[in-house]
Design a protein around this motif. Structure first.
Motif, PDB file in Angstrom:
ATOM      1  N   ALA A   1     -19.897   9.690  25.890  1.00  0.00           N
ATOM      2  CA  ALA A   1     -19.463   8.291  25.885  1.00  0.00           C
ATOM      3  C   ALA A   1     -18.935   7.862  24.529  1.00  0.00           C
ATOM      4  N   GLY A   2     -19.340   8.549  23.468  1.00  0.00           N
ATOM      5  CA  GLY A   2     -19.036   8.092  22.118  1.00  0.00           C
ATOM      6  C   GLY A   2     -17.761   8.630  21.512  1.00  0.00           C
ATOM      7  N   LEU A   3     -17.248   9.744  22.030  1.00  0.00           N
ATOM      8  CA  LEU A   3     -15.968  10.259  21.554  1.00  0.00           C
ATOM      9  C   LEU A   3     -14.826   9.523  22.252  1.00  0.00           C
ATOM     10  N   GLU A   4     -13.700   9.438  21.592  1.00  0.00           N
ATOM     11  CA  GLU A   4     -12.532   8.797  22.185  1.00  0.00           C
ATOM     12  C   GLU A   4     -11.746   9.840  22.971  1.00  0.00           C
ATOM     13  N   TRP A   5     -11.563   9.572  24.255  1.00  0.00           N
ATOM     14  CA  TRP A   5     -10.898  10.531  25.136  1.00  0.00           C
ATOM     15  C   TRP A   5      -9.541  10.001  25.568  1.00  0.00           C
ATOM     16  N   GLN A   6      -8.588  10.909  25.631  1.00  0.00           N
ATOM     17  CA  GLN A   6      -7.256  10.593  26.109  1.00  0.00           C
ATOM     18  C   GLN A   6      -6.929  11.492  27.303  1.00  0.00           C
ATOM     19  N   SER A   7      -6.106  10.991  28.202  1.00  0.00           N
ATOM     20  CA  SER A   7      -5.658  11.814  29.319  1.00  0.00           C
ATOM     21  C   SER A   7      -4.982  13.070  28.785  1.00  0.00           C
ATOM     22  N   GLY A   8      -5.403  14.222  29.312  1.00  0.00           N
ATOM     23  CA  GLY A   8      -4.869  15.486  28.832  1.00  0.00           C
ATOM     24  C   GLY A   8      -5.776  16.211  27.873  1.00  0.00           C
ATOM     25  N   ASP A   9      -6.810  15.531  27.349  1.00  0.00           N
ATOM     26  CA  ASP A   9      -7.801  16.220  26.520  1.00  0.00           C
ATOM     27  C   ASP A   9      -8.474  17.310  27.347  1.00  0.00           C
ATOM     28  N   ARG A  10      -8.971  18.335  26.667  1.00  0.00           N
ATOM     29  CA  ARG A  10      -9.515  19.505  27.349  1.00  0.00           C
ATOM     30  C   ARG A  10     -10.955  19.759  26.891  1.00  0.00           C
ATOM     31  N   ILE A  11     -11.839  20.004  27.862  1.00  0.00           N
ATOM     32  CA  ILE A  11     -13.234  20.356  27.607  1.00  0.00           C
ATOM     33  C   ILE A  11     -13.484  21.732  28.222  1.00  0.00           C
ATOM     34  N   VAL A  12     -14.184  22.585  27.495  1.00  0.00           N
ATOM     35  CA  VAL A  12     -14.572  23.894  28.007  1.00  0.00           C
ATOM     36  C   VAL A  12     -16.093  23.948  28.096  1.00  0.00           C
ATOM     37  N   THR A  13     -16.604  24.291  29.265  1.00  0.00           N
ATOM     38  CA  THR A  13     -18.042  24.474  29.455  1.00  0.00           C
ATOM     39  C   THR A  13     -18.234  25.653  30.414  1.00  0.00           C
ATOM     40  N   THR A  14     -19.456  25.839  30.927  1.00  0.00           N
ATOM     41  CA  THR A  14     -19.718  27.016  31.764  1.00  0.00           C
ATOM     42  C   THR A  14     -20.459  26.634  33.033  1.00  0.00           C
ATOM     43  N   ILE A  15     -20.425  27.533  34.002  1.00  0.00           N
ATOM     44  CA  ILE A  15     -21.116  27.314  35.270  1.00  0.00           C
ATOM     45  C   ILE A  15     -22.618  27.529  35.126  1.00  0.00           C
ATOM     46  N   VAL A  16     -23.046  28.051  33.994  1.00  0.00           N
ATOM     47  CA  VAL A  16     -24.466  28.320  33.752  1.00  0.00           C
ATOM     48  C   VAL A  16     -25.217  27.056  33.343  1.00  0.00           C
ATOM     49  N   GLU A  17     -24.501  25.976  33.078  1.00  0.00           N
ATOM     50  CA  GLU A  17     -25.116  24.789  32.489  1.00  0.00           C
ATOM     51  C   GLU A  17     -26.080  24.067  33.438  1.00  0.00           C
ATOM     52  N   HIS A  18     -27.107  23.485  32.843  1.00  0.00           N
ATOM     53  CA  HIS A  18     -27.937  22.470  33.495  1.00  0.00           C
ATOM     54  C   HIS A  18     -27.030  21.292  33.847  1.00  0.00           C
ATOM     55  N   HIS A  19     -27.337  20.585  34.906  1.00  0.00           N
ATOM     56  CA  HIS A  19     -26.511  19.439  35.307  1.00  0.00           C
ATOM     57  C   HIS A  19     -26.268  18.466  34.151  1.00  0.00           C
ATOM     58  N   SER A  20     -27.243  18.346  33.272  1.00  0.00           N
ATOM     59  CA  SER A  20     -27.124  17.383  32.171  1.00  0.00           C
ATOM     60  C   SER A  20     -26.036  17.764  31.184  1.00  0.00           C
ATOM     61  N   ASN A  21     -25.653  19.047  31.156  1.00  0.00           N
ATOM     62  CA  ASN A  21     -24.559  19.462  30.292  1.00  0.00           C
ATOM     63  C   ASN A  21     -23.318  19.805  31.110  1.00  0.00           C
ATOM     64  N   LEU A  22     -23.246  19.232  32.303  1.00  0.00           N
ATOM     65  CA  LEU A  22     -22.078  19.435  33.158  1.00  0.00           C
ATOM     66  C   LEU A  22     -21.555  18.105  33.701  1.00  0.00           C
ATOM     67  N   LEU A  23     -22.463  17.299  34.275  1.00  0.00           N
ATOM     68  CA  LEU A  23     -22.036  16.043  34.899  1.00  0.00           C
ATOM     69  C   LEU A  23     -21.339  15.087  33.922  1.00  0.00           C
ATOM     70  N   PRO A  24     -21.823  14.913  32.683  1.00  0.00           N
ATOM     71  CA  PRO A  24     -21.114  13.992  31.779  1.00  0.00           C
ATOM     72  C   PRO A  24     -19.668  14.405  31.520  1.00  0.00           C
ATOM     73  N   TRP A  25     -19.402  15.720  31.531  1.00  0.00           N
ATOM     74  CA  TRP A  25     -18.036  16.199  31.300  1.00  0.00           C
ATOM     75  C   TRP A  25     -17.205  16.064  32.582  1.00  0.00           C
ATOM     76  N   LEU A  26     -17.806  16.346  33.732  1.00  0.00           N
ATOM     77  CA  LEU A  26     -17.081  16.191  34.992  1.00  0.00           C
ATOM     78  C   LEU A  26     -16.659  14.734  35.201  1.00  0.00           C
ATOM     79  N   ARG A  27     -17.508  13.801  34.792  1.00  0.00           N
ATOM     80  CA  ARG A  27     -17.170  12.386  34.966  1.00  0.00           C
ATOM     81  C   ARG A  27     -15.932  12.000  34.161  1.00  0.00           C
ATOM     82  N   LEU A  28     -15.687  12.709  33.045  1.00  0.00           N
ATOM     83  CA  LEU A  28     -14.527  12.382  32.214  1.00  0.00           C
ATOM     84  C   LEU A  28     -13.200  12.749  32.888  1.00  0.00           C
ATOM     85  N   ARG A  29     -13.264  13.508  33.985  1.00  0.00           N
ATOM     86  CA  ARG A  29     -12.049  13.764  34.743  1.00  0.00           C
ATOM     87  C   ARG A  29     -11.431  12.461  35.250  1.00  0.00           C
ATOM     88  N   GLN A  30     -12.270  11.422  35.400  1.00  0.00           N
ATOM     89  CA  GLN A  30     -11.769  10.118  35.816  1.00  0.00           C
ATOM     90  C   GLN A  30     -10.810   9.528  34.779  1.00  0.00           C
TER      91      GLN A  30
END
Length: 393
Positions: free
Chosen positions: A94-123
């Motif tokens: 929530a605290g970083l400034e995001w722009q459309s087109g920004d890219r996040i890299v994460t993994t399928i191994v993550e706990h939901h807590s380190n996945l859902l906040p990034w998936l929500r930024l797809r909005q």
């Protein structure tokens, strides 16, 4: 203090065999005593008065920050107290400034807590790339090298998987992030409690972890930042230097990010938990758990109808061991372990549903997660009971 001498500080192991520390660790008597001392002897708010109790509380709260900063080698950064790892990660999202087109890299191994906040930024039009590991849950560094492009804004990785126990090469990932200009966030919920973690040395920009997994109280956690580059998640009392009807000026340091009355007793307890772990020495804790894990992995491998998930050897893993027994639901296995031998383990998806689907595990796994208060005798009891259950298949 030797690990063998600490057992008297824990009440539950005197009656039960607790192997669910990846979810919540037990809490030793000195940590409980430190929190009780606050409530009984100097209970007051922090930074909001000049009477003797508030001066003592404020000093102890500051000392708690200093102590935890020292525990992770992070005195040069900013150590913010949170409710847990989940809140810490959400503060960054929530605290970083995001722009459309920004890219996040994460993994399928993550706990939901380190996945859902990034998936929500797809909005917001943010691209989220989810990497998949090899068969044992280990990533080749080339996987990250290919995925972390010059346009990647942030990489978010769990230092240790809460399902597979695998340890990821965070320093190598950090080097790639630095080269490509990406922020690097480490979910340290399963690493900080179990082996030495020096936040600056990992190369990360953000390190998040929870108190309740490292002998501390529930409702406590930490966000360490190399540089305080995010906007505060919550503002209010204690976060400002000045306020007018036209606006406000935020204060500096951790106070900027801790709006409202904090969990003072929890912070004091968290600091005491860190001191307790240091008194045992993190290297000694790691060696103790590796000995237990080696015995458990070797024993499980010899039982018919049992499948282990994650590395079959202790290299690149900690004492978080997931397994299944053919044709028996993980919940039933966990229930039988409790009923037959008073062994407490976790069962299900472990807040990692995408990983479970990736592994083809509709019902999840049984997870035994070990800590400093577990013994070889308990491992032998666990193996004996699993073997008895597996014979019924």
């Amino acid at each position: 203090m030797r690990i063998e001498d600490c057992m008297a500080d824990f009440q539950i192991p005197q009656h039960l065999h607790y192997m669910d520390s990846a979810a919540t660790s037990l809490i030793p008597e000195p940590v409980i005593a430190s929190m009780n001392e606050y409530d009984r002897q100097y209970r007051a708010n922090v930074g909001r008065g000049m009477h003797r109790l508030t001066r003592v509380a404020t000093q102890r709260y500051q000392e708690a920050h200093d102590s935890i900063s020292s525990f992770i080698g992070g005195k040069e950064g900013t150590t913010v107290f949170t409710r847990n790892t989940t809140e810490a990660i959400n503060m960054v999202a929530a605290g970083l400034e995001w722009q459309s087109g920004d890219r996040i890299v994460t993994t399928i191994v993550e706990h939901h807590s380190n996945l859902l906040p990034w998936l929500r930024l797809r909005q917001k039009g943010v691209e989220v790339v989810i990497l998949q590991p090899g068969p044992d849950g280990i990533f080749d560094i080339e996987t990250f090298d290919d995925a972390i492009t010059a346009g990647t804004k942030l990489v978010a990785v769990s230092h240790v998987s809460n399902v597979l126990g695998t340890v990821q090469p965070v320093r190598k990932i950090a080097a790639i992030c630095k080269e490509r200009g990406a922020y690097f966030l480490i979910d340290g919920a399963q690493s900080v409690p179990h082996f030495p973690v020096n936040a600056p040395d990992t190369g990360c920009d953000f390190l998040c972890f929870s108190g309740h997994k490292m002998l501390g109280p529930t409702g406590t956690g930490v966000l360490w930042m190399r540089d305080a580059v995010i906007s505060p998640f919550i503002i209010g009392g204690g976060t400002v230097d000045d306020v007018t009807t036209e606006g406000y000026t935020l204060t500096d340091g951790y106070q900027r990010f801790e709006g409202g009355t904090p969990n003072i007793s929890g912070a004091i307890g968290l600091a005491q938990a860190g001191k307790y772990l240091e008194s045992l020495e993190m290297d000694a804790i790691y060696r103790h758990e590796q000995k237990l894990t080696k015995r458990l992995l070797a024993g499980l491998a010899e039982i018919d109808n049992v499948t282990i998930y994650g590395p079959p050897e202790i290299k690149n893993r900690i004492g978080v061991v997931s397994f299944t027994i053919d044709k028996i639901h993980p919940h039933e296995i966990a229930y039988l372990l409790d009923e037959r031998a008073a062994i407490l383990v976790r069962s299900g998806d472990h807040c990692s549903i995408p990983l479970m689907r990736h592994l083809g595990l509709e019902n999840g796994t049984v997870r035994a997660s070990l800590y400093l208060y577990n013994t070889l005798e308990e491992i032998d009891l666990l193996l004996k009971t699993i073997e008895e259950i597996a014979r019924t298949v």
